[in-house]
Design a protein around this motif. Structure first.
Motif, PDB file in Angstrom:
ATOM      1  N   GLY A 130       0.840  -1.186   0.000  1.00 23.55           N
ATOM      2  CA  GLY A 130       0.000   0.000   0.000  1.00 23.55           C
ATOM      3  C   GLY A 130       0.877   1.238   0.000  1.00 23.55           C
ATOM      4  N   MET A 131       0.586   2.192  -0.881  1.00 20.13           N
ATOM      5  CA  MET A 131       1.420   3.391  -1.000  1.00 20.13           C
ATOM      6  C   MET A 131       0.543   4.641  -0.937  1.00 20.13           C
ATOM      7  SD  MET A 131       4.225   2.275  -3.918  1.00 20.13           S
ATOM      8  CE  MET A 131       5.420   3.504  -3.346  1.00 20.13           C
ATOM      9  N   MET A 149      14.377  -6.170  -7.665  1.00 28.59           N
ATOM     10  CA  MET A 149      13.471  -7.315  -7.749  1.00 28.59           C
ATOM     11  C   MET A 149      12.703  -7.225  -9.058  1.00 28.59           C
ATOM     12  SD  MET A 149      11.957  -7.395  -3.842  1.00 28.59           S
ATOM     13  CE  MET A 149      13.057  -7.465  -2.427  1.00 28.59           C
ATOM     14  N   PRO A 150      13.390  -7.303 -10.195  1.00 28.42           N
ATOM     15  CA  PRO A 150      12.769  -6.994 -11.486  1.00 28.42           C
ATOM     16  C   PRO A 150      11.665  -7.953 -11.908  1.00 28.42           C
ATOM     17  CG  PRO A 150      14.948  -7.949 -11.804  1.00 28.42           C
ATOM     18  CD  PRO A 150      14.817  -7.691 -10.342  1.00 28.42           C
ATOM     19  N   ASP A 151      11.658  -9.170 -11.383  1.00 27.15           N
ATOM     20  CA  ASP A 151      10.686 -10.169 -11.831  1.00 27.15           C
ATOM     21  C   ASP A 151       9.602 -10.474 -10.794  1.00 27.15           C
ATOM     22  OD1 ASP A 151      12.116 -10.512 -14.260  1.00 27.15           O
ATOM     23  OD2 ASP A 151      13.541 -11.822 -13.219  1.00 27.15           O
ATOM     24  N   LYS A 152       9.641  -9.807  -9.669  1.00 28.50           N
ATOM     25  CA  LYS A 152       8.689 -10.113  -8.605  1.00 28.50           C
ATOM     26  C   LYS A 152       7.310  -9.534  -8.940  1.00 28.50           C
ATOM     27  CE  LYS A 152       8.101  -9.905  -3.569  1.00 28.50           C
ATOM     28  NZ  LYS A 152       8.000 -11.375  -3.410  1.00 28.50           N
ATOM     29  N   GLU A 153       6.291 -10.366  -8.859  1.00 28.11           N
ATOM     30  CA  GLU A 153       4.926  -9.911  -9.086  1.00 28.11           C
ATOM     31  C   GLU A 153       4.437  -9.156  -7.848  1.00 28.11           C
ATOM     32  OE1 GLU A 153       2.899 -10.381 -11.829  1.00 28.11           O
ATOM     33  OE2 GLU A 153       4.589 -11.274 -12.916  1.00 28.11           O
ATOM     34  N   LEU A 154       4.054  -7.908  -8.043  1.00 30.03           N
ATOM     35  CA  LEU A 154       3.631  -7.067  -6.932  1.00 30.03           C
ATOM     36  C   LEU A 154       2.249  -6.491  -7.194  1.00 30.03           C
ATOM     37  CD1 LEU A 154       6.945  -5.099  -6.223  1.00 30.03           C
ATOM     38  CD2 LEU A 154       5.983  -6.972  -4.867  1.00 30.03           C
ATOM     39  N   TYR A 155       1.432  -6.491  -6.155  1.00 36.17           N
ATOM     40  CA  TYR A 155       0.096  -5.895  -6.214  1.00 36.17           C
ATOM     41  C   TYR A 155       0.133  -4.644  -5.344  1.00 36.17           C
ATOM     42  CZ  TYR A 155      -0.939 -10.356  -8.300  1.00 36.17           C
ATOM     43  OH  TYR A 155      -0.910 -11.447  -9.133  1.00 36.17           O
ATOM     44  N   ILE A 156      -0.069  -3.495  -5.980  1.00 40.75           N
ATOM     45  CA  ILE A 156       0.194  -2.224  -5.319  1.00 40.75           C
ATOM     46  C   ILE A 156      -1.084  -1.408  -5.247  1.00 40.75           C
ATOM     47  CG2 ILE A 156       1.558  -0.097  -5.383  1.00 40.75           C
ATOM     48  CD1 ILE A 156       3.670  -1.688  -6.955  1.00 40.75           C
ATOM     49  N   PHE A 180      -1.824  -2.672 -10.274  1.00 40.20           N
ATOM     50  CA  PHE A 180      -2.253  -1.551  -9.436  1.00 40.20           C
ATOM     51  C   PHE A 180      -3.755  -1.567  -9.209  1.00 40.20           C
ATOM     52  CE2 PHE A 180       1.688  -0.061 -11.395  1.00 40.20           C
ATOM     53  CZ  PHE A 180       2.354   0.470 -10.300  1.00 40.20           C
ATOM     54  N   ILE A 181      -4.131  -1.063  -8.029  1.00 40.84           N
ATOM     55  CA  ILE A 181      -5.516  -0.761  -7.722  1.00 40.84           C
ATOM     56  C   ILE A 181      -5.528   0.552  -6.950  1.00 40.84           C
ATOM     57  CG2 ILE A 181      -5.449  -2.176  -5.618  1.00 40.84           C
ATOM     58  CD1 ILE A 181      -8.455  -2.657  -6.017  1.00 40.84           C
ATOM     59  N   CYS A 182      -6.445   1.429  -7.283  1.00 42.40           N
ATOM     60  CA  CYS A 182      -6.559   2.716  -6.594  1.00 42.40           C
ATOM     61  C   CYS A 182      -7.684   2.635  -5.565  1.00 42.40           C
ATOM     62  CB  CYS A 182      -6.830   3.840  -7.595  1.00 42.40           C
ATOM     63  SG  CYS A 182      -5.514   4.064  -8.810  1.00 42.40           S
ATOM     64  N   LYS A 187      -8.070   3.087   5.238  1.00 41.46           N
ATOM     65  CA  LYS A 187      -8.448   1.741   5.693  1.00 41.46           C
ATOM     66  C   LYS A 187      -8.287   0.735   4.571  1.00 41.46           C
ATOM     67  CE  LYS A 187     -12.255  -0.917   7.709  1.00 41.46           C
ATOM     68  NZ  LYS A 187     -13.657  -0.862   8.209  1.00 41.46           N
ATOM     69  N   GLN A 188      -8.805   1.078   3.378  1.00 41.27           N
ATOM     70  CA  GLN A 188      -8.670   0.173   2.238  1.00 41.27           C
ATOM     71  C   GLN A 188      -7.209  -0.019   1.850  1.00 41.27           C
ATOM     72  OE1 GLN A 188     -11.059   2.327  -0.582  1.00 41.27           O
ATOM     73  NE2 GLN A 188     -12.928   1.202  -0.088  1.00 41.27           N
ATOM     74  N   LEU A 189      -6.413   1.023   2.019  1.00 38.66           N
ATOM     75  CA  LEU A 189      -4.998   0.952   1.659  1.00 38.66           C
ATOM     76  C   LEU A 189      -4.240  -0.018   2.561  1.00 38.66           C
ATOM     77  CD1 LEU A 189      -2.786   2.525  -0.167  1.00 38.66           C
ATOM     78  CD2 LEU A 189      -2.199   3.602   2.016  1.00 38.66           C
ATOM     79  N   ILE A 190      -4.512   0.048   3.845  1.00 37.40           N
ATOM     80  CA  ILE A 190      -3.684  -0.656   4.827  1.00 37.40           C
ATOM     81  C   ILE A 190      -4.157  -2.079   5.080  1.00 37.40           C
ATOM     82  CG2 ILE A 190      -3.055  -0.655   7.289  1.00 37.40           C
ATOM     83  CD1 ILE A 190      -2.785   2.386   7.053  1.00 37.40           C
ATOM     84  N   MET A 191      -5.446  -2.283   5.120  1.00 42.38           N
ATOM     85  CA  MET A 191      -5.944  -3.633   5.399  1.00 42.38           C
ATOM     86  C   MET A 191      -5.494  -4.597   4.309  1.00 42.38           C
ATOM     87  SD  MET A 191      -9.742  -3.126   7.059  1.00 42.38           S
ATOM     88  CE  MET A 191      -9.760  -4.845   7.585  1.00 42.38           C
ATOM     89  N   ASP A 192      -4.972  -5.728   4.714  1.00 40.80           N
ATOM     90  CA  ASP A 192      -4.506  -6.800   3.824  1.00 40.80           C
ATOM     91  C   ASP A 192      -3.229  -6.461   3.071  1.00 40.80           C
ATOM     92  OD1 ASP A 192      -6.741  -8.406   4.523  1.00 40.80           O
ATOM     93  OD2 ASP A 192      -7.969  -7.361   3.035  1.00 40.80           O
ATOM     94  N   SER A 193      -2.540  -5.370   3.415  1.00 41.97           N
ATOM     95  CA  SER A 193      -1.252  -5.064   2.795  1.00 41.97           C
ATOM     96  C   SER A 193      -0.125  -5.696   3.604  1.00 41.97           C
ATOM     97  CB  SER A 193      -1.032  -3.551   2.717  1.00 41.97           C
ATOM     98  OG  SER A 193      -1.911  -2.961   1.780  1.00 41.97           O
ATOM     99  N   ASP A 194       0.858  -6.254   2.894  1.00 43.05           N
ATOM    100  CA  ASP A 194       2.039  -6.798   3.557  1.00 43.05           C
ATOM    101  C   ASP A 194       3.013  -5.688   3.942  1.00 43.05           C
ATOM    102  OD1 ASP A 194       1.216  -9.511   3.131  1.00 43.05           O
ATOM    103  OD2 ASP A 194       1.863  -9.311   1.041  1.00 43.05           O
ATOM    104  N   ILE A 195       3.052  -4.635   3.127  1.00 40.82           N
ATOM    105  CA  ILE A 195       3.924  -3.487   3.356  1.00 40.82           C
ATOM    106  C   ILE A 195       3.103  -2.227   3.138  1.00 40.82           C
ATOM    107  CG2 ILE A 195       5.994  -2.247   2.581  1.00 40.82           C
ATOM    108  CD1 ILE A 195       7.020  -4.949   1.497  1.00 40.82           C
ATOM    109  N   VAL A 196       3.291  -1.249   4.007  1.00 43.89           N
ATOM    110  CA  VAL A 196       2.653   0.056   3.835  1.00 43.89           C
ATOM    111  C   VAL A 196       3.752   1.103   3.780  1.00 43.89           C
ATOM    112  CG1 VAL A 196       1.114   1.789   4.834  1.00 43.89           C
ATOM    113  CG2 VAL A 196       0.558  -0.654   5.032  1.00 43.89           C
ATOM    114  N   ILE A 197       3.775   1.873   2.697  1.00 45.01           N
ATOM    115  CA  ILE A 197       4.774   2.926   2.522  1.00 45.01           C
ATOM    116  C   ILE A 197       4.056   4.266   2.463  1.00 45.01           C
ATOM    117  CG2 ILE A 197       6.599   3.848   1.036  1.00 45.01           C
ATOM    118  CD1 ILE A 197       6.950   0.995  -0.059  1.00 45.01           C
TER     119      ILE A 197
END
Length: 266
Positions: A130-131, A149-156, A180-182, A187-197
């Motif tokens: 979450g960013m 981490m050029p090949d890592k699949e990330l959901y942001i 990406f999802i906006c 609350k939506q940003l942080i819940m279920d995120s592994d990392i929050v920036i």
């Protein structure tokens, strides 16, 4: 004395990977430099001036000692609101060598340090980030992360704010492994995120309730605002330097672990 502009530095085409390697090298060798706690002068609740001196010592050759003083100011009505300048000098004879724009350096260094915290502290199987605060620093962070981490699949997840999320999406539209999802709120940003920036430069209060944070989450508040409640219930809090953060709201209560990881990683 040379004048080094933003464009002079940008034309060097320094890669995000190189920025990460430089940051990693200096964090490992932090004890070999003279690096006092930065001086923070607040002119108001939203205006500040930070002064950051440093002397880099070559232990093999005293003739190779160099120093710098960086000044970062924030004036929210100015464009850009954040501005950085750096004075470089020869620490052996005191000769001033260069007056430099430090905005590119500050942004890329900050993004690289945030990624260093991810490498050190995030759970190894993280996939969701979450960013919030989607300006230059957040873009630099993702650039550095994708470079190592050029090949890592990330959901942001991106927090919507004044259309910044659209500029962010366009910047990274060519990365097939970034999904990406906006979202509309914190609350939506942080819940279920592994990392929050968070790269938000100023918030007056904490932004999220304790229960929004999932177990095992890594929170990286780059500008150390908006997450002081985490100091009271997270099991580990890391910071790059005690002197930088000991005066923050709840930091003295958290029984924290101190690590030279860069930004505060809660």
């Amino acid at each position: 004395m040379k004048i080094v502009t933003f464009d002079d530095i940008k034309k060097l085409n320094i890669s995000p990977q190189t920025c990460y390697e430089w940051v990693d090298e200096m964090i490992v060798n932090k004890d070999s430099v003279l690096l006092p706690t930065k001086i923070n002068m607040k002119l108001s609740e939203t205006i500040f001036c930070n002064v950051m001196p440093c002397i880099l010592k070559d232990n093999a050759r005293i003739s190779n000692w160099y120093g710098g003083v960086k000044v970062v100011t924030r004036y929210p009505e100015r464009n850009p609101g954040l501005d950085s300048k750096l004075l470089l000098f020869n620490a052996v004879n005191g000769e001033f060598l260069a007056f430099m724009d430090a905005n590119w350096i500050t942004v890329m260094r900050t993004g690289a340090v945030a990624v260093h915290s991810i490498v050190q502290f995030a759970k190894k199987d993280f996939t969701t980030i979450g960013m919030m605060g989607l300006g230059n620093t957040a873009r630099a962070t993702l650039l550095v992360l994708t470079s190592i981490m050029p090949d890592k699949e990330l959901y942001i997840k991106l927090l919507k704010y004044k259309g910044q999320e659209l500029i962010f999406l366009e910047r990274f539209s060519s990365y097939p492994n970034l999904h990406f999802i906006c979202v509309d709120n914190e609350k939506q940003l942080i819940m279920d995120s592994d990392i929050v920036i968070s790269a938000v430069t100023y918030v007056s209060e904490d932004i999220c309730k304790d229960e929004y944070f999932r177990e095992g989450v890594l929170v990286i508040p780059i500008h150390t605002r908006g997450f002081t409640n985490c100091d009271l219930f997270f099991d580990k809090v890391y910071a790059d330097d005690y002197g930088h953060v000991h005066h923050f709201k709840n930091f003295h209560l958290c029984g924290c672990n101190m690590a030279r990881s860069g930004n505060k990683a809660t």
